[in-house]
Each structure stands twice: as C-alpha cells, then as structure tokens.
Design an enzyme around this catalytic site. Structure first.
Site, PDB file in Angstrom:
ATOM      1  N   HIS A 263      39.409  44.028  36.319  1.00  0.00           N
ATOM      2  CA  HIS A 263      39.212  42.660  35.376  1.00  0.00           C
ATOM      3  C   HIS A 263      39.987  41.656  35.914  1.00  0.00           C
ATOM      4  O   HIS A 263      39.569  40.500  36.095  1.00  0.00           O
ATOM      5  CB  HIS A 263      39.351  43.089  34.100  1.00  0.00           C
ATOM      6  CG  HIS A 263      39.406  42.068  32.998  1.00  0.00           C
ATOM      7  ND1 HIS A 263      38.224  42.018  32.273  1.00  0.00           N
ATOM      8  CD2 HIS A 263      40.162  41.051  32.512  1.00  0.00           C
ATOM      9  CE1 HIS A 263      38.295  40.916  31.309  1.00  0.00           C
ATOM     10  NE2 HIS A 263      39.253  40.330  31.578  1.00  0.00           N
ATOM     11  N   GLU A 264      41.467  41.792  36.115  1.00  0.00           N
ATOM     12  CA  GLU A 264      42.340  40.903  36.389  1.00  0.00           C
ATOM     13  C   GLU A 264      41.922  40.074  37.787  1.00  0.00           C
ATOM     14  O   GLU A 264      42.139  39.117  37.936  1.00  0.00           O
ATOM     15  CB  GLU A 264      43.710  41.181  36.238  1.00  0.00           C
ATOM     16  CG  GLU A 264      44.090  41.616  34.664  1.00  0.00           C
ATOM     17  CD  GLU A 264      43.734  40.666  33.725  1.00  0.00           C
ATOM     18  OE1 GLU A 264      43.744  39.478  33.966  1.00  0.00           O
ATOM     19  OE2 GLU A 264      43.571  41.206  32.645  1.00  0.00           O
ATOM     20  N   HIS A 267      39.343  37.464  37.519  1.00  0.00           N
ATOM     21  CA  HIS A 267      39.923  36.281  37.186  1.00  0.00           C
ATOM     22  C   HIS A 267      40.854  35.640  38.487  1.00  0.00           C
ATOM     23  O   HIS A 267      40.780  34.388  38.637  1.00  0.00           O
ATOM     24  CB  HIS A 267      41.171  36.415  36.084  1.00  0.00           C
ATOM     25  CG  HIS A 267      40.444  36.584  34.804  1.00  0.00           C
ATOM     26  ND1 HIS A 267      39.689  35.748  34.077  1.00  0.00           N
ATOM     27  CD2 HIS A 267      40.708  37.609  33.867  1.00  0.00           C
ATOM     28  CE1 HIS A 267      39.512  36.203  32.853  1.00  0.00           C
ATOM     29  NE2 HIS A 267      39.878  37.230  32.629  1.00  0.00           N
ATOM     30  N   GLU A 293      35.840  34.285  32.289  1.00  0.00           N
ATOM     31  CA  GLU A 293      35.626  35.702  32.008  1.00  0.00           C
ATOM     32  C   GLU A 293      34.421  36.277  32.341  1.00  0.00           C
ATOM     33  O   GLU A 293      34.221  37.678  32.575  1.00  0.00           O
ATOM     34  CB  GLU A 293      35.520  35.909  30.247  1.00  0.00           C
ATOM     35  CG  GLU A 293      35.598  37.307  29.652  1.00  0.00           C
ATOM     36  CD  GLU A 293      37.201  37.755  29.559  1.00  0.00           C
ATOM     37  OE1 GLU A 293      38.076  37.020  29.987  1.00  0.00           O
ATOM     38  OE2 GLU A 293      37.189  38.881  29.032  1.00  0.00           O
TER      39      GLU A 293
END
Lengths: 497, 497
Positions: A263-264, A267, A293
């Site tokens: 997830h990170e 980003h 997101e």
C-alpha cells in the site's frame, strides 16, 4: 512577466523547501526521535509551519500572481497550471482568519489528547464536549471557505478538489446497492477460518526482506527511498528523490506488514514518478488524496491480492516461511489473502467491506453538519449503521465511534477519499489493461513495467498539474465512475464466496 | 523594555528552531537519507540557512537589541548575557558582505569536490589553485572581521571567542617543550606491538552494546538521545532534549568505535546538561569548540583510558570478547589502549602525539596568512615539520598535507581548538578531583556522578552564557593553563614508556 514568473517560482520553491523540512521533522518524530525530544520538536514544527504559512499568505505571493497574465500562457502549460493552482490555494488560505486557525490548533491539540484517553477508557462522554466544539467549528469553517450547494462540499474540497457532496452521495449509493447485499450474505455465512494461513510464525526480518523484493519488482527506487518502522504506517516525501515508507510488523501475522508495505509503496510510486520539472513547485505532489489512494489500493489489492501476482510470488513466499505455509497451496493462499470478514475496525477491513465503513462515516458527518444528528446521539447512530451495513455491533465505543483519529483532528470530509481511491483504482487499472492486455501476463512473470509505465504516463508524472476530475477524464476518457469497481468486487468476491 | 526582551527572545527562538531544523536535515543526510535525495536536500538546507541568516541579520534584531538597555540588567543575569552575546554575533555577522559570503559558498563547494579528488589521487597540484584562492579569501575575511594584534586572531575567534594568536603560540610552545622530546624518544624506541589486543574479532553488535553500557554509566540520557552509524562520527543536537551521537564500527578493531563513542558522548553530555532555561536561546549550546572538546577528550581519554575506568569495565569487556582478550590481563589491556605510535594521520593519533599534528597545522596556517609561506611550498613545509615533531615523513600528499577537510572548507583557525580542548580537559578534571578526591574511587565502581555533577555545576549548565576564558576562570580559579596537561602527559606516558 517572465521575471515575475521566475520570482514566483523561487518564492514557491522556498515554501516547498520549508514544507519538506517540516515533513522531515515529522518523519523523524515518528520513526527516530528519542521520546524526550517531543516538546522541542513541537516548537520547531510550529515555527517552520508558521514561517511557511506567512510566506505563502503574505502580499508577495499575491503581487507576483497579479504580475503574471495567465491568459498569455498556453492553458495546458506547466506554468499556467502552476499559477492557477497557486491562486486557488492562495485565495483559499486567506479565507480562514488567523484567529480561527489559532483556535483550530488549540482545539485540535486538546481534543487529540482527550480522544486518546477516551478511546483507552472507551468513554465517549469524555470526548463529547470536544467533538461538539469541533462540529461547530467545522460548520464555521465551511461557511468561511464557501460552497455552492452544500457546506460539506467545502470540506470535501480540502482533500479532493472538485468533489461535490451530491457526487459523493451518488457514488456511495451505487456502491451500497452493489455491495451491501453481498457483504451481508457473506456475513451470514459465518467465519470459515480461511485466513488461518496468514497467522503463524512469520519472522519480522524475513517479512521485511520479502516485502522489499516485491517493492523492487513494483519499481520502487530504493536509491530514492527507504523503509522504517512506525506505529502507524505512512508514506512521506521531501521531493521526488526522497520518498520514504514506514511499516509495522507483527511476527505472528503476515498480512498487516506485507499489504501495508504494498500500500505505502503505491503511494511512494506516485511521488517518485512525478516529472522532475515539477520538483520544488507546489505541483510536485499527488493531485489529491483520492487519486493518491487509487495508486496505493491498486498495488495493494488489485495487483497484490490477485492470482497472477501470487502465481509469481507464492513459491518464494512458501520457501521463505515454510512453517506456516508448507501445507497451503496457491489457491488456498489466494483465498486467505482475500478473506471477507465483516469487522468492527476500519483499518482491518477487507476489500469488500472497507467502503461500508467509509459510507457510515460520511453519512454521519453530513448528518452532524446539517444538524440532523446531535453529537450526543452519535454512538447510537454509529452502532445502528454498523448493524445495517455490516451486520455486526460494537461491544463498546472504543471499537465503535471512538476508533478513528480523524474527528479529533477536525478532518471532516477526509474519509470519502479512501473510497474514491478504491473506485479510481479499478477505473484506472481497467483502462491500462484495455490498452495493454499483456499486463496480466507480465504480472505472472513478476513484471510490472507496463502497468507502472501507463500510470506514469497518464497519472503520476503530472503531479498536481491537473485537477482530479480532469486527470481522470484525460486518462480514462470519462469522469469518475463507480461501475467498474462494483463489477470488480462482485466478480471477485462472488467467485470466492 | 521587558516587552522588547520578550520579543527578542521569541525572535531568537524562531532562528534557533530554524537552525535545529537545518541540523536535523544534516543529521538525516549523514545517517539516513537515500543517496538520491542529495541535491534536493542541498536546496532545503540552503533555504533554511538563508532564512535563518536573513532573520538574524535583519533590522528587527538590531531594533530589538537597541530597545533594551543592558545596563539595567544584572550583569551576570541570563538576560544580560543573552543580549551581549547576541549583539556580538549580530555585529560580527554583519561584517561579511553578502557577496563575500556567496563567493565563500561557491569557492568552498568547488574546493571541497576538488580536494576529495586530489586526496584520492594524492595530487596536491590539483588542489593548489583552490587553496591559493582560499588563503586569499581567508586573509580578506580576517580584515573584514577585524582584529587587534594579528589577523589570525580574527579567525581563531570564529571558533574560540577571546583566544589570541599570542596566547595560542605560548600554549603550544609550552606543549612543544614538554612533549616533543618524549614523543621523539618513544618514536625512536620503535613499535613494540603493544596495541595488538585491540585488533581481532570484535563483532559490531557487541561493540555497540558494550559502548552503550559505558555511556549509560557516564550519564548519557538515552531518553533524550540516540546513536546511529555514519562515515565520520559526530554529535549533533536539536535542543538539549534531543542530542544524538554517531559512530563508525570496524569489526576487526575495537578502538575507533569504542573511544569514538566515548568521545561523542562527552560532547553529548555537554549539550544534555545545559540548563533548560537556555533552551531555544542562542545561549543554549556549548560556549566554544575548545570547551566542548574538553568534555569529549576528558570522557574519552582522561576517564576512558585510565586504569580505574578499566578496573571496573575490563572484566565485562573480556567476557564480551573472549576470543581476542582471553590471554590479555588488565595491565596489558591498559597499555594497549594507551599505545603511543607516531602516525601520519591526525585522526588516528594517540594522546601524546595528537597535539603535535595540531601544532604543525597552526604554524602552517599562520605562515600562510602572513605570506611567509607560499601555498606551492606547503607540502614540503608539511613534511619537514612532520619529521621535526614526529620523526616520520609521509610517503605522499594524501597521507600528508591533503589529509584534512578543513582547509578546503576555509576553516582556518579551527585546528587549535582541538588542543585547547585537551589542555582544558586536564585543567578541569584536576580541579574537580581536587575538590572531590572520591572521583577516582567512584570510577573504580563504574560511577561517574560526582565528576559529571561538578562539570554540570561549573561548566555544562551555563551553555554559552560565559565566554570561554571567563568560564574557565570561574570554574578553576585561573585562566587556561597548559601546565597540568603537560604534567599529565609526562606522568602518564613517562610511566608507560
């Protein structure tokens, strides 16, 4: 005019440097700082933020903006967009009086402390008066910022410029219709324990190593990034060439660190792939929380929880963690990482039910703002909606209405961006795959270059040059659309359950 | 007036916060930053430094200073000292024109790069033209800053306020007379290999753990500090409550990391023990490089290389590293850590010969400044002095005249502070022991509270409130005095050799 433009660039670069310095102070605070440094660090952060704010809202900004005739610039040029972006933010930033901002800081700081206590004691009454003040101030903030149709528009626009309340409601209506029945059906089936393989002996160092391997294949440039530990995972950056992620490891549970890392990394890939020309300008960052997101959710879920992804990586994972995975075949593992289990806590929610947590919060925020719901009645309203959308009820307010930090931080209008991200992730991914069907095959070979390349070309490189709506339309040929996402969820989880 | 004082404090606190933010940016650059972040980081550092410099040299500082009548304040009050300290620095900072500072930055940046290359290739001719420019600029800087007797005074005062060239020369004459004969005698004896026990299998993690134990006993507060790795060890702080050290480990050699840690801890103890009232003021830091170095050298050498210290710690060290130390008794180990071996490289020098490296550099700096030595003749002059003071000659310029970074950074007048630190370390330590003879016994029990307490009371807590000369006189009853240090060296190494 070109001189004014040059001066404006330099002025904005100074502000950007200050903001990145503040970013480093925060990163350090959350990952490295000795505990004793907290109060001095707060002073340093306050000073840098104050100077940055003064510089931006000062008359120099306006004078330089006024000295440039934006109509002389090609409308799609970086320069024209830099100026319109800056003017918008300048005007917005001058709408909140200094006293309001000062009061906001005080109220947030106090409410944040009280919220922590209240959550620990599961005592909503403690937090209630603070939240009442916050709702009043949020209402005032909306009036100060201004809006066309609904006060909530003003708040949404702090995080997702251009998004309206009506748009958000329509989007959630579509999601509600398309996913609540499936979620309730799965809830009624009860827990069949299919996520068991994710629990067991997962040594931290090996988790870190495996996660790193995936991020390298995703295209995260470790020469311009690093990974640290923090209580709450996040991604931060100080320019496109220094983009850092953090992770929290649980040695007995694979999912949080692995998918948190993916997830990170999503980003981080956004920030690392913004074109260098936008560095040190206000356009040199992701255009909105929702679009940001979309990237984190895509790399975490659409890619990271897909069969093709695991066809490539599962052998390595199994070899890395033989103890918990020796008797788990690929299909069983795939089903484990896609377990749907209605849960009380948003941050632990699966792909299908996550948006229902957001829906609930958005509806409550709007009702509070409109005065249709009193803060005193919030816990009850929360619990009722949990029952309606997820079929479960919190045993106490700590795992209910008190679970999120956002309201104590006066961040109304923030939650919907999580779901916007989910919606956009599928819309963008589908468009990329339609253009490059080989993306799935590449994934089976552990290659992600075509997918990342399409995203870079159509989304990432532009930073904040285009507004979210405009960017999505340019990239996919149409405005934000929930239909592909609903279809994705129905297909994926219809097959799995 | 009290209002102006309050405003001045706030103004200076803002500047201090900016400087600490810059400090964190640097710390991060040297310990954590991914390589790709270098150029953006340079911009951020330049921006913060520029804003801090503009704020300090701006008219607001002068206006506030002028609004306060320092004669109305008790002369030894923190306030009176804050004002005189600030006025001195303000006046000094306004003596260098902006163009000079800009040129200085450019010349240093370029010379720094060339020096690195030149050292790698051991090619002084490459560096020579840059050093010629630097010597010219250093001369100009001395004239701009002004001085009473000797241009070198102006440079010394950048690092050691109040120190004169005559004072420094007299001090080094005393050291020369007292230690060169002993150093040459030892050099003539040849290497008897007594430092062998320090080489061997010293696993990094165990070194770190052992070092940490010592620093805890020294009184370093880990709740307000941390330790990281860096190529060149240093200590930095962002206020008294966040004081960090760095270390470089060699898994086959105990000395550098262990004594490096004790050295940096000495610096850290200074900053951690400044009284809280001085936090966020310009007085909230060590008063000079020399006084700072007195603390690092005391904890590294006078304490950390003493018999009582090792009487306490050696058992633990031997148990931690059985392989290299099993057949080494306490006395043999004590002799190992106090090996004197004339060496070419300053940073590897032992206690006795260290100052001779400094002496040589100071004499060369003065000769260059006075025009008595040409840059072109510097390598030859260097080698001649090495032979005179240490009895050895470098094989090439990389291990000779090109070894230090200081000259490429235009830091003339810096080197003598290392020796000032050594001189003061013994003067202060002797005074503390005269007052509290139990210090030696405590050391044998691994306790250092009385020693640190005396230092805190007499030196550390005051930060920069008193000038170095004044502080030393208040603490020891007399001005800086080389005699105790010469006696210490003669006694210690006379016994050992």
């Amino acid at each position: 005019m070109s001189q004014a433009l040059e001066q404006l660039r330099e002025h904005l670069a100074t502000i950007r440097d200050l903001n990145h310095a503040a970013g480093l102070l925060s990163w350090d605070q959350r990952t490295q700082m000795p505990r004793g440094g907290a109060s001095t660090r707060a002073e340093q952060l306050a000073t840098i933020s104050r100077i940055s704010h003064e510089l931006f809202t000062g008359e120099k900004t306006l004078k330089l903006l006024d000295a440039i005739n934006v109509a002389d610039l090609p409308p799609d040029s970086d320069e024209a967009r830099l100026i319109s972006h800056t003017r918008y933010n300048y005007e917005r930033s001058t709408k909140l009086p200094a006293e309001f901002i000062a009061k906001q800081s005080r109220v947030r700081a106090l409410a944040g402390n009280v919220w922590e206590d209240a959550r620990a004691k599961s005592d909503f009454a403690m937090f209630q008066p603070h939240l009442e003040t916050i709702v009043d101030m949020v209402r005032e903030q909306a009036e100060l910022l201004g809006y066309d149709e609904h006060p909530y528009d003003a708040l949404l626009n702090s995080y997702e410029r251009g998004l309206t309340t009506n748009q958000a409601i329509a989007l959630f209506d579509e999601l509600k219709a398309g996913t609540v029945p499936l979620a309730l059906k799965i809830a009624a089936m009860g827990d069949d324990g299919r996520d068991a393989p994710l629990h067991g002996n997962y040594p931290e160092a090996l988790q870190e190593e495996f996660g790193k391997k995936v991020t390298v294949r995703y295209g995260y440039d470790w020469n311009r990034g690093r990974q640290d530990r923090s209580t709450h995972p996040f991604c931060t950056n100080f320019g496109r060439d220094d983009v850092r992620i953090t992770t929290r490891f649980n040695p007995n549970w694979l999912a949080p660190a692995l998918f948190g890392t993916l997830h990170e990394t999503g980003h981080a890939l956004y920030e690392q792939n913004i074109k260098p020309e936008l560095n040190r300008t206000p356009l040199g960052r992701g255009t909105s929380l929702g679009v940001h997101e979309s990237q984190s959710r895509m790399w975490e879920n659409i890619v990271g929880r897909s069969r093709p992804f695991w066809e490539f990586f599962y052998g390595d994972l199994q070899a890395t963690f033989p103890e918990p995975l020796v008797n788990v075949d690929l299909e069983k593992f795939y089903r484990a990482v896609n377990t749907v289990k209605p849960s009380l806590i948003r941050v632990e929610a699966d792909e299908l039910t996550y948006n229902l947590h957001i829906l609930l919060r958005m509806e409550l925020e709007i009702a509070l703002l409109e005065g249709k719901l009193k803060v005193a009645d919030l816990p009850e309203a929360w619990n009722a909606k949990m029952q309606t959308y997820l079929g479960i009820t919190p045993a106490n307010d700590a795992e209910g209405v008190l679970q999120d930090i956002h309201w104590s931080g006066m961040m109304f209008g923030y939650f919907p961006t999580y779901t916007i991200g989910n919606v956009l992730s599928v819309q963008l991914f589908d468009t990329a795959v339609a253009k490059h069907p080989e993306i799935w095959d590449e994934m089976r070979r552990g290659e992600f270059g075509t997918l990342l390349g399409w995203m870079r070309e159509n989304i990432l490189q532009h930073g904040s040059k285009f507004l979210p709506n405009e960017l999505i339309k340019r990239a996919t040929g149409r405005p934000m659309d929930a239909a592909p996402y609903v279809k994705y969820l129905q297909t994926k989880f219809g097959e799995l359950y």
